[in-house]
Design an enzyme around this catalytic site. Structure first.
Site, PDB file in Angstrom:
ATOM      1  N   GLU A  23       0.819  -1.222   0.000  1.00  0.00           N
ATOM      2  CA  GLU A  23       0.000   0.000   0.000  1.00  0.00           C
ATOM      3  C   GLU A  23       0.847   1.264   0.000  1.00  0.00           C
ATOM      4  O   GLU A  23       0.549   2.203  -0.752  1.00  0.00           O
ATOM      5  CB  GLU A  23      -0.979  -0.008   1.186  1.00  0.00           C
ATOM      6  CG  GLU A  23      -2.176  -0.927   1.015  1.00  0.00           C
ATOM      7  CD  GLU A  23      -1.893  -2.384   1.342  1.00  0.00           C
ATOM      8  OE1 GLU A  23      -0.744  -2.689   1.723  1.00  0.00           O
ATOM      9  OE2 GLU A  23      -2.795  -3.219   1.214  1.00  0.00           O
TER      10      GLU A  23
ATOM     11  N   HIS B 173     -10.100  -5.904   9.856  1.00  0.00           N
ATOM     12  CA  HIS B 173     -10.748  -5.705   8.557  1.00  0.00           C
ATOM     13  C   HIS B 173     -12.154  -5.133   8.728  1.00  0.00           C
ATOM     14  O   HIS B 173     -13.010  -5.302   7.876  1.00  0.00           O
ATOM     15  CB  HIS B 173     -10.832  -7.022   7.778  1.00  0.00           C
ATOM     16  CG  HIS B 173      -9.507  -7.557   7.357  1.00  0.00           C
ATOM     17  ND1 HIS B 173      -8.649  -8.183   8.234  1.00  0.00           N
ATOM     18  CD2 HIS B 173      -8.866  -7.532   6.154  1.00  0.00           C
ATOM     19  CE1 HIS B 173      -7.549  -8.546   7.593  1.00  0.00           C
ATOM     20  NE2 HIS B 173      -7.645  -8.152   6.328  1.00  0.00           N
TER      21      HIS B 173
END
Lengths: 327, 346
Positions: free
Chosen positions: A60, A129
């Site tokens: 990322e 998550h």
């Protein structure tokens, strides 16, 4: 009018804009071949090719940094961060670079980048998550934060985000991707900083973001059964925030509950409640109430996880308590 | 007790999973953690392990078929002739997005489920109840009222203390405004607090006789009363001007005095009615009455009446004008002056 899903609305917004502007590219993990884990971007790579829809390695910070550089040098990248939880990995690229480049270059450079990511619990995805981290981003000057609450909102806000010359972060509730809503076929944009009054009312103001808008609407309907008139307002973007609409509503109703799926501590509910207290204090007939996610890591246990997120029933009950003078 | 083996969700938007192969056969003994079957998704292939010790039973899915996520494909039973192994696998709750979302969408149901789970709790959720600040009812200190009511009351010049005195529940809200308006519009609000003393009047009567006969004056008890009461009020309030509204007889005839304690008794004269009234003196000593309520215009009212060979001195006061403590000081002071009038003149 036709109805399409939230996911399809996002897809449509991005494809329409990509057809209009060749400088728009999409990059992130699994965005091309897989079309993202939620299948939101399915079909993009087939239409625009792998030069414009780029599968990146699992890094990322790496691909967000590439996107910031690309934005500075002329492209208009759409970065896909698979889970909002991974924002922690790209804080430097987003908050130190993207957010500040325009300011620090004296306006010579700009970062026309859209960062799509998601939020929302109750998907049994556990603590890493399931977070809703939009208030972290909204805290940083130089970043805009949009929180679409339906397919219609998702399309209009995405198109506006792509055309904005500032870095914009869009938080999509991952549980809403399959929710359908009426979306016109003709083009429309939704301006940032213009709240939407979904349900006008006179007794209490329910300010809700993202998926909490649905819960607030359910609560407004059950409250109506008890002759309580609730006004539901979706700020649409929390940065910029349409303070006037919120304040004017509270001046009218004198009661307010702020509902958001981020953690309650130091979150969106805290910010909006504080602004109401500053700007509508003398109009309040009860303390402003907040309903945010419980301040715990999101549990994996379904029973426990459901308890951490505000529900329509909680909004209803709290509104009744406020109006009965029990708070 | 049979344990269901389901097709797991391995991807985010996965609807089905392909059962590639069974690694155990029906009837095989399995240990917890042993691989049972191989499953393939669009991302990867993985083995599904036995969740507990037992025997594999009721295999309901064939190899190389696509099975919906969440569907029961087999059971783990404790022994092979277990009755529960014959139970048809029920369509279990899956974690499919749509169904899940619908449940969350109509959350009133979800919440009532929660209530069942936490049946010992009266609230539907334990989530944020700790943050609800419930007001505690108070009857002293700062008045609790909403900002909106405060601003409305201030605009209409209404005093919130009236709601507290009338026993309304705090914090006061806009809903209390009509009650506040009504309380404030009652101009002749009854005085709420009262104290009464009883004193021997013989010294007072002798004193009156003696000064009148010795000095050949015609001083009435009226002048002595207003003078003494005026002195006591001045002592308490330390004010420049003390106005007395004196009423007497059963018709409560009014006379006004300004600072009567500043004059010799024989020089006290009535004043016009336009003075600021500090207290009312209701003199019933010329009647048989003990108490007589007329129109009440002041916060402090003395009523003096006969009670056999004694004076009954009654004090009514508004608690927002003087405290009970000060009211009792005032009554005691007035009573002692009237009880021993000579002491006051010396």
């Amino acid at each position: 009018m036709r109805e399409i899903t939230f996911g399809a609305a996002v897809n449509e917004a991005i494809s329409e804009e990509m057809r209009l502007d060749n400088s728009i590219i999409v990059l992130g993990e699994d965005v091309a071949e897989a079309g993202t884990p939620f299948k939101v971007l399915s079909g993009l790579v087939e239409e625009f090719g792998t030069d414009r829809v780029v599968d990146t390695p699992i890094s990322e910070p790496g691909f967000t940094g590439i996107a910031v550089g690309a934005a500075i040098t002329g492209l208009r990248p759409i970065v896909d961060i698979m889970f909002g939880d991974f924002l922690f990995l790209i804080m430097d690229q987003l908050c130190n670079q993207a957010a500040k480049t325009h300011y620090m270059s004296g306006g010579k450079l700009s970062v026309p980048m859209v960062l799509r990511t998601n939020m929302g619990a109750t998907r049994r995805s556990a603590a890493q998550h399931s977070q809703s981290l939009h208030s972290l981003v909204a805290h940083i000057p130089g970043l805009k934060v949009a929180m679409p609450s339906s397919a219609y909102e998702a399309k209009g806000l995405m198109k506006t985000a792509i055309r904005d010359n500032n870095p914009v972060v869009i938080f999509e509730d991952k549980l809403m991707y399959n929710d359908k809503a009426e979306v016109p076929e003709e083009e429309y944009l939704i301006n940032f900083g213009e709240a939407n009054i979904l349900h006008p009312g006179t007794d209490i103001t329910l300010i809700a973001t993202s998926s909490m808008v649905q819960q607030a609407e359910i609560a407004a309907n059950t409250l109506a059964d008890q002759n309580i008139s609730a006004e539901v307002i979706d700020p649409r973007t929390i940065s910029p925030l349409d303070e006037n609409t919120l304040i004017n509503s509270v001046k009218k109703t004198s009661h307010a509950i702020v509902i958001d799926e981020g953690h309650q501590n130091f979150g969106v509910t805290a910010e909006i409640a504080a602004r109401i207290s500053e700007k509508a204090f003398y109009y309040l007939d009860a303390p402003v109430q907040r309903l945010g996610a419980m301040d715990v890591p999101v549990p994996f246990s379904p029973v426990l996880e459901d308890l951490t997120v505000p529900t329509a029933q909680q909004i209803h009950d709290r509104a009744v308590m406020v109006l009965k003078g029990e708070i | 007790m049979a344990h269901e083996i389901i097709m797991p969700a391995l991807g985010m938007a996965q609807e089905t999973g392909r059962l590639v192969a069974w690694l155990k056969s029906e009837g095989d003994a399995v240990k917890k953690g042993e691989p049972l079957m191989e499953v393939e998704t669009d991302k990867s292939t993985m083995e599904v392990e036995a969740p507990k010790d037992g025997f594999l039973a009721n295999i309901s899915a064939a190899e190389n078929t696509d099975i919906p996520v969440g569907e029961v494909v087999a059971l783990i039973v404790e022994n092979l002739d277990d009755e529960s192994s014959k139970i048809q696998p029920i369509s279990s709750k899956t974690i499919k997005n749509n169904e899940e979302k619908e449940q969350i969408g109509s959350n009133i149901e979800t919440a009532s489920n929660k209530e069942e789970i936490f049946s010992d709790s009266s609230t539907p959720s334990i989530s944020s109840d700790k943050e609800i600040i419930k007001p505690s009812a108070t009857t002293e200190g700062k008045i609790l009222a909403s900002p909106k009511l405060r601003s409305l009351a201030a605009k209409e010049q209404l005093s919130l203390i009236k709601l507290r005195q009338a026993g309304h529940k705090e914090p006061f809200k806009v809903a209390d405004l009509p009650a506040l308006r009504q309380l404030s519009s009652q101009s002749n609000m009854p005085l709420r607090n009262n104290a009464t003393s009883l004193i021997n009047k013989s010294s007072f009567m002798i004193f009156l006789l003696e000064i009148n006969s010795a000095a050949k004056l015609e001083i009435s008890s009226e002048l002595v009363f207003v003078s003494f009461i005026s002195s006591s009020l001045r002592l308490l309030f330390n004010e420049e001007n003390i106005g007395i509204h004196y009423k007497s007889g059963s018709d409560l005839q009014s006379i006004f005095y300004q600072d009567p304690d500043k004059y010799q008794l024989e020089n006290i004269t009535p004043h016009d009615a336009d003075i600021q009234i500090t207290a009312e003196v209701c003199d019933l000593t010329s009647t048989d009455l003990i108490q007589l309520s007329g129109e009440i215009n002041s916060d402090i009212i003395f009523t003096i009446s006969n009670f056999s060979e004694q004076f009954l001195i009654s004090l009514d006061w508004q608690p927002n004008r003087i405290s009970q403590e000060n009211a009792l000081v005032l009554l005691r002071d007035v009573s002692s002056r009237i009880k021993s009038p000579l002491k006051q003149l010396l």
